[in-house]
Motif scaffolding. Structure first.
Motif, mmCIF file in Angstrom:
data_model
loop_
_atom_site.group_PDB
_atom_site.id
_atom_site.type_symbol
_atom_site.label_atom_id
_atom_site.label_comp_id
_atom_site.label_asym_id
_atom_site.label_seq_id
_atom_site.Cartn_x
_atom_site.Cartn_y
_atom_site.Cartn_z
ATOM 1 N N ALA A 75 42.826 44.204 43.593
ATOM 2 C CA ALA A 75 41.467 44.281 43.050
ATOM 3 C C ALA A 75 40.575 43.238 43.718
ATOM 4 O O ALA A 75 39.418 43.507 44.040
ATOM 5 N N GLY A 76 41.140 42.046 43.942
ATOM 6 C CA GLY A 76 40.357 40.979 44.568
ATOM 7 C C GLY A 76 39.954 41.327 45.986
ATOM 8 O O GLY A 76 38.810 41.132 46.394
ATOM 9 N N ILE A 77 40.898 41.866 46.745
ATOM 10 C CA ILE A 77 40.607 42.217 48.142
ATOM 11 C C ILE A 77 39.593 43.347 48.193
ATOM 12 O O ILE A 77 38.645 43.323 48.977
ATOM 13 N N GLN A 78 39.763 44.338 47.307
ATOM 14 C CA GLN A 78 38.848 45.480 47.361
ATOM 15 C C GLN A 78 37.467 45.147 46.809
ATOM 16 O O GLN A 78 36.513 45.889 47.039
ATOM 17 N N SER A 79 37.362 44.009 46.121
ATOM 18 C CA SER A 79 36.040 43.629 45.619
ATOM 19 C C SER A 79 35.188 43.002 46.720
ATOM 20 O O SER A 79 33.992 42.821 46.558
ATOM 21 N N VAL A 80 35.825 42.657 47.845
ATOM 22 C CA VAL A 80 35.048 42.101 48.959
ATOM 23 C C VAL A 80 34.338 43.257 49.668
ATOM 24 O O VAL A 80 34.964 44.257 50.017
ATOM 25 N N PHE A 139 40.492 37.604 52.987
ATOM 26 C CA PHE A 139 41.323 36.945 51.986
ATOM 27 C C PHE A 139 40.665 35.703 51.363
ATOM 28 O O PHE A 139 40.702 35.543 50.143
ATOM 29 N N PRO A 140 40.070 34.825 52.182
ATOM 30 C CA PRO A 140 39.417 33.660 51.568
ATOM 31 C C PRO A 140 38.342 34.051 50.560
ATOM 32 O O PRO A 140 38.167 33.384 49.537
ATOM 33 N N GLN A 141 37.625 35.137 50.836
ATOM 34 C CA GLN A 141 36.602 35.575 49.895
ATOM 35 C C GLN A 141 37.227 36.212 48.668
ATOM 36 O O GLN A 141 36.743 36.041 47.547
ATOM 37 N N ALA A 142 38.320 36.947 48.888
ATOM 38 C CA ALA A 142 39.011 37.589 47.773
ATOM 39 C C ALA A 142 39.570 36.531 46.829
ATOM 40 O O ALA A 142 39.572 36.706 45.617
ATOM 41 N N ALA A 145 50.551 44.322 47.362
ATOM 42 C CA ALA A 145 49.145 44.735 47.398
ATOM 43 C C ALA A 145 48.813 45.325 48.775
ATOM 44 O O ALA A 145 48.114 46.336 48.872
ATOM 45 N N LEU A 146 49.335 44.691 49.828
ATOM 46 C CA LEU A 146 49.093 45.215 51.176
ATOM 47 C C LEU A 146 49.721 46.593 51.323
ATOM 48 O O LEU A 146 49.160 47.482 51.959
ATOM 49 N N MET A 147 50.918 46.761 50.719
ATOM 50 C CA MET A 147 51.553 48.077 50.765
ATOM 51 C C MET A 147 50.720 49.107 50.024
ATOM 52 O O MET A 147 50.562 50.233 50.471
ATOM 53 N N LYS A 148 50.177 48.688 48.897
ATOM 54 C CA LYS A 148 49.400 49.621 48.088
ATOM 55 C C LYS A 148 48.114 50.055 48.798
ATOM 56 O O LYS A 148 47.600 51.133 48.561
ATOM 57 N N MET A 149 47.621 49.188 49.694
ATOM 58 C CA MET A 149 46.396 49.526 50.424
ATOM 59 C C MET A 149 46.709 50.054 51.816
ATOM 60 O O MET A 149 45.798 50.285 52.610
ATOM 61 N N SER A 150 48.007 50.203 52.105
ATOM 62 C CA SER A 150 48.417 50.577 53.455
ATOM 63 C C SER A 150 47.982 52.000 53.805
ATOM 64 O O SER A 150 47.776 52.840 52.939
ATOM 65 N N LYS A 151 47.848 52.217 55.115
ATOM 66 C CA LYS A 151 47.547 53.573 55.565
ATOM 67 C C LYS A 151 48.809 54.434 55.547
ATOM 68 O O LYS A 151 48.739 55.658 55.604
#
Lengths: 227, 245
Positions: free
Chosen positions: A119-124, A148-151, A41-47
């Protein structure tokens, strides 16, 4: 009814052995699937673009192909690629088969977890990231302590579903000769010539395991609802 | 006001989104203890300008110097952000932390302030913003005005040299605007350096030392509230003020 109990009692050692394998396979798959899922997931959101491309292709491919095919691909493919898992027996468990089974399931579950975590991280709300960075927190700490805790709150229900799916999907690794619950049902059918009894018993055991997981996850979700 | 040390120097600041030019060569000096209100119509680039100062937005050109150090995407960014507090329109409090932890978290992690000391000064700040009884609750149980006051306390806990306010009262119900402005007024009298993007003309007029009127990505008018509100010859400023007042 009697016949069910008879089969269950008579083959309890086999059934327990199968349940043990199913639990081991599921536990490892859940653990590593989650770790690699988060990384993916981190890779998918990576710059970094190649990371993003890799994660995208990976997720699309795994989600677009049957898990049964993936299991065979790993089982036959690894030795062909020169990756030889040494044949190792631990008691009556064939470790090399077990490993390639777990590996296939981890590969599969990583893709699904990746999407759930992303999806969880991007929902924050993005304001949370800005609020943390503006205070001078590092990007890493912003992710781990704030986002992350919120995600997790959004991730947990879907993740629970995925864990239960893993337990059920793990039945498919019986095709490469791993003596899990499903394999045990086949074995008992072969010995006893009774097709229904072992299947129903095994179904009940699967159900008990998944219900336990659901129960634990419901408890955790409740505890996270404090805010 | 006596001329004090310039702590923030902004020169030729530009910001583009693709071909759209949002900020066009902005110059501004911020002196220690100054309260500068940034006013202007929506879309004039006020918020973008403010957000460039702590690198929430990447600048396209020009320079921003804080105590002579360039603010850019580099290693000093975190340190500089710790010295430049920001209060957001939507508060951005951390919902999974209590009010007290929201305030103590950054000082404890970044300044390495011991917990006891951090909590003591957090309680002091909460007293200053009138919320000492709310330290143990989660932000979601607070009203917007209360959340924004906590957000101000959280920013102050890092003991910043400058505090940036990005439309701090725009997301609030009208009856809560006053309580937040009061906290900001009190803060201004303590000698805090403040940059405030606002639509509250009363605040700009009464509290600010300087008012910057922005339109179309430029600072069109800059001076004391008296100069901007009463003596300006600029037609755009006049038209804007007529609408606002």
């Amino acid at each position: 009814m009697n016949s069910f109990i008879n089969v269950a009692v008579k083959y309890r050692a086999l059934l327990l052995g199968g349940a043990k394998i199913t639990l081991i396979v599921s536990a490892f798959t859940i653990l590593f699937g989650l770790i690699f899922g988060i990384l993916m997931a981190l890779m998918k959101m990576s710059k970094i673009r190649p990371f993003r491309y890799f994660a995208n292709v990976y997720v699309e491919f795994i989600r677009g192909t049957p898990v049964l095919v993936q299991i065979f691909l790993v089982y036959y493919g690894l030795p062909m690629m020169g990756v030889e898992i040494p044949s190792l027996m631990l008691g009556d468990v064939d470790i090399s088969r077990l490993l390639s089974g777990i590996l296939a399931l981890v590969i599969n579950s990583t893709a699904y977890n990746c999407e759930i975590v992303r999806a969880g991280i991007q929902s924050v709300n993005h304001g949370q990231t800005e609020g943390a960075l503006a205070l001078g927190l590092s990007p890493v700490r912003t992710m781990t302590a704030i986002i992350f805790p919120q995600a997790m709150k959004n991730i947990l229900p879907s993740l629970g579903n995925e864990f239960i799916t893993i337990i059920k999907t793990s039945s498919q690794i019986s095709v490469i000769g791993i003596a899990d619950l499903m394999y045990t049902a086949d074995t008992i059918r072969g010995i006893s010539f009774k097709p229904m009894e072992p299947l129903v018993i095994v179904a009940i055991i699967y159900f008990i395991i998944t219900e336990c997981i659901s129960f634990i996850l419901r408890r955790i979700e409740k505890r996270m609802k404090v805010y | 006001m006596a001329e004090t040390e310039v702590i923030l120097t902004i020169r030729n600041l530009t910001k583009n989104y693709n071909t759209l030019s949002v900020l066009k060569k902005i110059d501004l000096d911020v002196r220690k203890g100054e309260v500068i209100a940034i006013i202007g119509p929506s879309g004039s680039g006020k918020s973008t300008f403010l957000r460039c100062i702590n690198a929430m937005e990447q600048v396209s050109g020009g320079s921003i110097e804080f105590h002579g150090t360039q603010i850019v995407k580099q290693k000093n960014l975190q340190q500089i952000r710790a010295e430049i507090g920001m209060v957001f329109q939507h508060f951005n409090l951390f919902p999974h932390m209590t009010v007290l932890k929201n305030i103590t978290y950054a000082p404890m992690k970044i300044r390495k302030t011991p917990r006891e000391e951090a909590e003591k000064s957090a309680m002091e700040l909460l007293r200053k913003v009138g919320l000492e009884d709310k330290s143990g609750v989660y932000p979601d149980t607070l009203s917007g005005g209360q959340q924004q006051r906590v957000a101000i306390a959280r920013a102050l806990a890092m003991k910043p040299e400058i505090l940036l306010f990005d439309e701090p009262t725009s997301a609030l119900d009208p009856e809560m605007v006053g309580e937040v402005l009061n906290v900001m007024k009190k803060l201004a009298t303590t000698g805090m350096t403040m940059l405030v993007v606002t639509h509250e003309m009363g605040f700009a007029r009464e509290v600010a030392d300087k008012v910057a009127f922005m339109d179309e990505g430029r600072i069109m008018e800059y001076g004391s509230p008296k100069q901007v509100f009463e003596e300006t010859e600029n037609e755009r400023v006049k038209a804007f003020l007529r609408k606002m007042l």
